[in-house]
Design a protein around this motif. Structure first.
Motif, PDB file in Angstrom:
ATOM      1  N   GLN A  38     -22.433 -65.376 -24.362  1.00 21.26           N
ATOM      2  CA  GLN A  38     -21.198 -65.662 -23.638  1.00 21.26           C
ATOM      3  C   GLN A  38     -21.013 -67.159 -23.432  1.00 21.26           C
ATOM      4  O   GLN A  38     -19.905 -67.687 -23.588  1.00 21.26           O
ATOM      5  CB  GLN A  38     -21.206 -64.946 -22.280  1.00 21.26           C
ATOM      6  CG  GLN A  38     -21.041 -63.431 -22.364  1.00 21.26           C
ATOM      7  CD  GLN A  38     -21.116 -62.794 -20.995  1.00 21.26           C
ATOM      8  OE1 GLN A  38     -22.135 -62.917 -20.295  1.00 21.26           O
ATOM      9  NE2 GLN A  38     -20.053 -62.108 -20.587  1.00 21.26           N
ATOM     10  N   ALA A  39     -22.086 -67.844 -23.096  1.00 19.97           N
ATOM     11  CA  ALA A  39     -22.003 -69.296 -22.899  1.00 19.97           C
ATOM     12  C   ALA A  39     -21.558 -69.992 -24.163  1.00 19.97           C
ATOM     13  O   ALA A  39     -20.677 -70.871 -24.138  1.00 19.97           O
ATOM     14  CB  ALA A  39     -23.358 -69.830 -22.433  1.00 19.97           C
ATOM     15  N   ASN A  40     -22.137 -69.625 -25.290  1.00 18.50           N
ATOM     16  CA  ASN A  40     -21.791 -70.305 -26.544  1.00 18.50           C
ATOM     17  C   ASN A  40     -20.397 -69.938 -27.046  1.00 18.50           C
ATOM     18  O   ASN A  40     -19.740 -70.753 -27.703  1.00 18.50           O
ATOM     19  CB  ASN A  40     -22.848 -70.005 -27.610  1.00 18.50           C
ATOM     20  CG  ASN A  40     -24.029 -70.950 -27.504  1.00 18.50           C
ATOM     21  OD1 ASN A  40     -23.898 -72.081 -27.051  1.00 18.50           O
ATOM     22  ND2 ASN A  40     -25.202 -70.494 -27.930  1.00 18.50           N
ATOM     23  N   LYS A  41     -19.922 -68.752 -26.715  1.00 20.24           N
ATOM     24  CA  LYS A  41     -18.537 -68.403 -27.064  1.00 20.24           C
ATOM     25  C   LYS A  41     -17.562 -69.295 -26.303  1.00 20.24           C
ATOM     26  O   LYS A  41     -16.553 -69.745 -26.861  1.00 20.24           O
ATOM     27  CB  LYS A  41     -18.270 -66.927 -26.761  1.00 20.24           C
ATOM     28  CG  LYS A  41     -18.872 -65.978 -27.790  1.00 20.24           C
ATOM     29  CD  LYS A  41     -18.549 -64.527 -27.459  1.00 20.24           C
ATOM     30  CE  LYS A  41     -19.169 -63.587 -28.485  1.00 20.24           C
ATOM     31  NZ  LYS A  41     -18.910 -62.162 -28.159  1.00 20.24           N
ATOM     32  N   GLU A  42     -17.846 -69.525 -25.022  1.00 19.76           N
ATOM     33  CA  GLU A  42     -16.991 -70.413 -24.223  1.00 19.76           C
ATOM     34  C   GLU A  42     -16.994 -71.826 -24.805  1.00 19.76           C
ATOM     35  O   GLU A  42     -15.953 -72.486 -24.894  1.00 19.76           O
ATOM     36  CB  GLU A  42     -17.480 -70.454 -22.777  1.00 19.76           C
ATOM     37  CG  GLU A  42     -17.378 -69.152 -22.026  1.00 19.76           C
ATOM     38  CD  GLU A  42     -15.950 -68.768 -21.662  1.00 19.76           C
ATOM     39  OE1 GLU A  42     -15.020 -69.567 -21.928  1.00 19.76           O
ATOM     40  OE2 GLU A  42     -15.764 -67.677 -21.096  1.00 19.76           O
ATOM     41  N   ARG A  43     -18.159 -72.310 -25.192  1.00 18.43           N
ATOM     42  CA  ARG A  43     -18.266 -73.663 -25.742  1.00 18.43           C
ATOM     43  C   ARG A  43     -17.567 -73.750 -27.100  1.00 18.43           C
ATOM     44  O   ARG A  43     -16.874 -74.732 -27.397  1.00 18.43           O
ATOM     45  CB  ARG A  43     -19.740 -74.061 -25.852  1.00 18.43           C
ATOM     46  CG  ARG A  43     -20.425 -74.205 -24.497  1.00 18.43           C
ATOM     47  CD  ARG A  43     -21.904 -74.512 -24.636  1.00 18.43           C
ATOM     48  NE  ARG A  43     -22.131 -75.840 -25.187  1.00 18.43           N
ATOM     49  CZ  ARG A  43     -22.260 -76.936 -24.468  1.00 18.43           C
ATOM     50  NH1 ARG A  43     -22.186 -76.887 -23.143  1.00 18.43           N
ATOM     51  NH2 ARG A  43     -22.474 -78.105 -25.051  1.00 18.43           N
ATOM     52  N   GLU A  44     -17.749 -72.725 -27.917  1.00 16.90           N
ATOM     53  CA  GLU A  44     -17.141 -72.721 -29.248  1.00 16.90           C
ATOM     54  C   GLU A  44     -15.618 -72.746 -29.155  1.00 16.90           C
ATOM     55  O   GLU A  44     -14.941 -73.432 -29.934  1.00 16.90           O
ATOM     56  CB  GLU A  44     -17.622 -71.492 -30.025  1.00 16.90           C
ATOM     57  CG  GLU A  44     -17.265 -71.519 -31.500  1.00 16.90           C
ATOM     58  CD  GLU A  44     -17.900 -70.367 -32.250  1.00 16.90           C
ATOM     59  OE1 GLU A  44     -18.072 -70.493 -33.476  1.00 16.90           O
ATOM     60  OE2 GLU A  44     -18.207 -69.324 -31.627  1.00 16.90           O
ATOM     61  N   LYS A  45     -15.061 -72.008 -28.195  1.00 18.24           N
ATOM     62  CA  LYS A  45     -13.604 -71.971 -28.019  1.00 18.24           C
ATOM     63  C   LYS A  45     -13.040 -73.353 -27.707  1.00 18.24           C
ATOM     64  O   LYS A  45     -11.883 -73.637 -27.995  1.00 18.24           O
ATOM     65  CB  LYS A  45     -13.232 -70.995 -26.896  1.00 18.24           C
ATOM     66  CG  LYS A  45     -13.319 -69.540 -27.284  1.00 18.24           C
ATOM     67  CD  LYS A  45     -12.679 -68.640 -26.248  1.00 18.24           C
ATOM     68  CE  LYS A  45     -13.347 -68.705 -24.912  1.00 18.24           C
ATOM     69  NZ  LYS A  45     -12.787 -67.705 -23.949  1.00 18.24           N
ATOM     70  N   ARG A  46     -13.862 -74.214 -27.118  1.00 13.64           N
ATOM     71  CA  ARG A  46     -13.408 -75.539 -26.699  1.00 13.64           C
ATOM     72  C   ARG A  46     -13.893 -76.651 -27.628  1.00 13.64           C
ATOM     73  O   ARG A  46     -13.781 -77.828 -27.314  1.00 13.64           O
ATOM     74  CB  ARG A  46     -13.877 -75.801 -25.263  1.00 13.64           C
ATOM     75  CG  ARG A  46     -13.207 -74.873 -24.253  1.00 13.64           C
ATOM     76  CD  ARG A  46     -13.981 -74.798 -22.954  1.00 13.64           C
ATOM     77  NE  ARG A  46     -13.279 -73.964 -21.975  1.00 13.64           N
ATOM     78  CZ  ARG A  46     -13.321 -72.635 -21.975  1.00 13.64           C
ATOM     79  NH1 ARG A  46     -14.025 -71.989 -22.882  1.00 13.64           N
ATOM     80  NH2 ARG A  46     -12.652 -71.943 -21.054  1.00 13.64           N
ATOM     81  N   GLY A  47     -14.436 -76.244 -28.765  1.00 14.02           N
ATOM     82  CA  GLY A  47     -14.885 -77.228 -29.736  1.00 14.02           C
ATOM     83  C   GLY A  47     -16.160 -77.947 -29.337  1.00 14.02           C
ATOM     84  O   GLY A  47     -16.462 -79.022 -29.868  1.00 14.02           O
ATOM     85  N   LEU A  48     -16.930 -77.357 -28.419  1.00 13.07           N
ATOM     86  CA  LEU A  48     -18.177 -77.958 -27.977  1.00 13.07           C
ATOM     87  C   LEU A  48     -19.343 -77.436 -28.805  1.00 13.07           C
ATOM     88  O   LEU A  48     -19.320 -76.291 -29.278  1.00 13.07           O
ATOM     89  CB  LEU A  48     -18.432 -77.639 -26.501  1.00 13.07           C
ATOM     90  CG  LEU A  48     -17.384 -78.147 -25.508  1.00 13.07           C
ATOM     91  CD1 LEU A  48     -17.653 -77.562 -24.123  1.00 13.07           C
ATOM     92  CD2 LEU A  48     -17.392 -79.666 -25.460  1.00 13.07           C
ATOM     93  N   ALA A  49     -20.360 -78.253 -28.976  1.00 13.42           N
ATOM     94  CA  ALA A  49     -21.548 -77.831 -29.713  1.00 13.42           C
ATOM     95  C   ALA A  49     -22.236 -76.676 -28.988  1.00 13.42           C
ATOM     96  O   ALA A  49     -22.295 -76.652 -27.757  1.00 13.42           O
ATOM     97  CB  ALA A  49     -22.510 -79.003 -29.865  1.00 13.42           C
ATOM     98  N   LYS A  50     -22.745 -75.737 -29.760  1.00  7.12           N
ATOM     99  CA  LYS A  50     -23.445 -74.610 -29.157  1.00  7.12           C
ATOM    100  C   LYS A  50     -24.769 -75.062 -28.553  1.00  7.12           C
ATOM    101  O   LYS A  50     -25.387 -76.009 -29.021  1.00  7.12           O
ATOM    102  CB  LYS A  50     -23.708 -73.530 -30.211  1.00  7.12           C
ATOM    103  CG  LYS A  50     -22.465 -72.776 -30.654  1.00  7.12           C
ATOM    104  CD  LYS A  50     -22.855 -71.639 -31.586  1.00  7.12           C
ATOM    105  CE  LYS A  50     -21.642 -70.808 -31.981  1.00  7.12           C
ATOM    106  NZ  LYS A  50     -22.030 -69.674 -32.858  1.00  7.12           N
ATOM    107  N   LEU A  51     -25.186 -74.353 -27.524  1.00  9.42           N
ATOM    108  CA  LEU A  51     -26.485 -74.593 -26.920  1.00  9.42           C
ATOM    109  C   LEU A  51     -27.562 -73.895 -27.738  1.00  9.42           C
ATOM    110  O   LEU A  51     -27.340 -72.807 -28.269  1.00  9.42           O
ATOM    111  CB  LEU A  51     -26.517 -74.058 -25.489  1.00  9.42           C
ATOM    112  CG  LEU A  51     -25.535 -74.686 -24.502  1.00  9.42           C
ATOM    113  CD1 LEU A  51     -25.503 -73.862 -23.213  1.00  9.42           C
ATOM    114  CD2 LEU A  51     -25.907 -76.125 -24.206  1.00  9.42           C
ATOM    115  N   ALA A  52     -28.725 -74.507 -27.821  1.00  9.60           N
ATOM    116  CA  ALA A  52     -29.873 -73.875 -28.459  1.00  9.60           C
ATOM    117  C   ALA A  52     -30.685 -73.122 -27.404  1.00  9.60           C
ATOM    118  O   ALA A  52     -30.807 -73.585 -26.268  1.00  9.60           O
ATOM    119  CB  ALA A  52     -30.750 -74.928 -29.133  1.00  9.60           C
TER     120      ALA A  52
END
Length: 268
Positions: A38-52
């Motif tokens: 869920q966290a990475n989907k939110e980041r991806e929607k905003r053009g942010l790098a995914k968390l590892a």
């Protein structure tokens, strides 16, 4: 003859009690990874790098969830528990910044992520450009659910030799950008020792660097990555009279930088 029999009964009761406690204090790996997605989907929607996903941060998150569960409270620091920065440092992950989200619910179906996204501080942590890794824990403790997300900006923790090589490459790359000829970068064991000595004192001072014959000056500095060249080094980069530099590096965690940093001693 009856004493051993009573002892066996008591021992069985203790084992049964511990087993029951374990059954009601379990980490939910599936729930943790769902929060991660869920966290990475939110980041991806905003053009942010995914968390590892980071196992060391997960260890810190799990330990904090257990502290909260044992104390039946929701807090970023429980009792005499170390603060977040020290908890993360104790896992030996190298980092320059940390942040944390926590939540509690009596309902497993509770959407922790949705609640965090509607809270300005928690939302900022989830979408921070300063974080590149996360560790997540969801603990079921007697039907109460504790969720923890520990975020960090992680760094490398290279050997002195590799750190010096990275510094040399960055230095001459900057020289090329300034239309300057590359310089010879020498690596020095005595400067490595000087860098580690500065780290032990938790203070970078040029006067603590041993001079060598022919050297004109010394620069001491710290950096989270060897490519992060400070202003005095950048001045050297643009100096056409510099033909060589000598460097020694040391990576060490200190009170000032518990997540670890590189210490550099440079002669020119």
């Amino acid at each position: 003859m009856r004493a051993p029999h009573h002892f066996r009964i008591l021992l069985w009761l203790c084992v049964a009690f511990l087993s029951a406690e374990t059954a009601f204090a379990q980490f939910d790996a599936a729930a943790a990874h769902h929060l991660f997605e869920q966290a990475n989907k939110e980041r991806e929607k905003r053009g942010l790098a995914k968390l590892a996903w980071n196992d060391q941060l997960t260890q810190a998150a799990q330990e904090h969830a257990q502290w909260m569960a044992n104390a039946h409270t929701l807090s970023h620091q429980v009792g005499n528990e170390p603060p977040l920065i020290d908890r993360v440092a104790a896992t030996h992950v190298a980092f320059s910044a940390v942040a944390e989200n926590i939540a509690f619910s009596t309902d497993k179906s509770e959407d922790f992520h949705d609640d965090w996204m509607h809270s300005p501080g928690h939302r900022a942590n989830l979408l921070s450009r300063s974080s590149d890794a996360v560790g997540i824990a969801v603990l079921n403790h007697n039907g109460n659910y504790y969720a923890v997300e520990d975020f960090a900006q992680t760094n490398s923790a290279d050997s002195p030799e590799k750190a010096e090589q990275r510094f040399a490459a960055a230095f001459n790359h900057e020289r090329a950008e300034h239309k300057q000829m590359p310089v010879r970068v020498n690596f020095s064991e005595s400067l490595r020792s000087a860098a580690c000595a500065m780290a032990s004192r938790d203070k970078a001072e040029a006067r603590d660097i041993p001079h060598e014959a022919g050297s004109r000056g010394a620069i001491a500095f710290t950096a989270f990555e060897p490519e992060q060249l400070p202003h005095p080094i950048r001045e050297l980069v643009g100096n056409p009279t510099i033909g060589s530099v000598t460097v020694g590096a040391c990576f060490k965690a200190t009170a000032t930088n518990p997540g670890g940093t590189y210490w550099f001693a440079v002669l020119y």
